[in-house]
Design a protein around this motif. Sequence first.
Motif, mmCIF file in Angstrom:
data_model
loop_
_atom_site.group_PDB
_atom_site.id
_atom_site.type_symbol
_atom_site.label_atom_id
_atom_site.label_comp_id
_atom_site.label_asym_id
_atom_site.label_seq_id
_atom_site.Cartn_x
_atom_site.Cartn_y
_atom_site.Cartn_z
ATOM 1 N N LEU A 12 1.205 -55.177 33.002
ATOM 2 C CA LEU A 12 0.303 -53.983 32.889
ATOM 3 C C LEU A 12 0.975 -53.000 33.707
ATOM 4 N N VAL A 13 1.305 -53.491 35.124
ATOM 5 C CA VAL A 13 2.054 -52.454 36.003
ATOM 6 C C VAL A 13 3.482 -51.903 35.228
ATOM 7 N N CYS A 14 4.359 -52.738 34.446
ATOM 8 C CA CYS A 14 5.339 -52.257 33.731
ATOM 9 C C CYS A 14 4.916 -51.006 32.805
ATOM 10 N N PHE A 15 3.945 -51.610 31.985
ATOM 11 C CA PHE A 15 3.700 -50.603 31.043
ATOM 12 C C PHE A 15 3.202 -49.171 31.642
ATOM 13 N N ASP A 16 2.343 -49.199 32.490
ATOM 14 C CA ASP A 16 1.745 -48.069 33.389
ATOM 15 C C ASP A 16 2.903 -47.175 33.948
ATOM 16 N N THR A 17 3.709 -47.966 34.589
ATOM 17 C CA THR A 17 4.693 -47.217 35.167
ATOM 18 C C THR A 17 5.474 -46.551 34.302
ATOM 19 N N PHE A 18 6.160 -47.132 33.211
ATOM 20 C CA PHE A 18 6.868 -46.775 32.055
ATOM 21 C C PHE A 18 6.428 -45.542 31.598
ATOM 22 N N ALA A 19 5.088 -45.560 31.312
ATOM 23 C CA ALA A 19 4.238 -44.407 30.732
ATOM 24 C C ALA A 19 4.380 -43.342 31.338
ATOM 25 N N GLN A 20 4.208 -43.261 32.867
ATOM 26 C CA GLN A 20 4.340 -42.180 33.861
ATOM 27 C C GLN A 20 5.626 -41.742 33.963
#
Length: 130
Positions: A12-20
């Motif tokens: 989840l953190v990877c997805f959210d971070t990469f999105a930003q």
Amino acid sequence: MRRFYLVGFLVLVCFDTFAQICFKLTANHAMPPEANLAWVLRVLASPWVYCAIACYIGAFVTWMTLLEHAPIGPAFAASHLEVVSVMVLSVVLFNERIGTPQWIGSALIIAGIVCLAISETDGDPPPAPH
């Protein structure tokens, strides 16, 4: 089950971070910011905007899966770790500077997540409402 939580929140953190990060790259690609069709077309021409959308979809699916199993308090708190990861990656990728308030805020986010995680693993029932 702990391994499931650990892997799930990491994803989840990877997805959210990469999105930003992808949105930042999109903004850089679409410079200068203008309120016109040319700017919208520059945004849509950036591959990073589509990566960001894909990451948001991945984050949504991951979040929904985690919510089926994880306690809501720590889950909600841990979902905000991307604030810290985006801040750190912004230094590395975009040469941004981090000041004392940002470091303090990051420490408070992490401390809050740790406190909620510990409170969930204690096994004590929540206090009764007054």
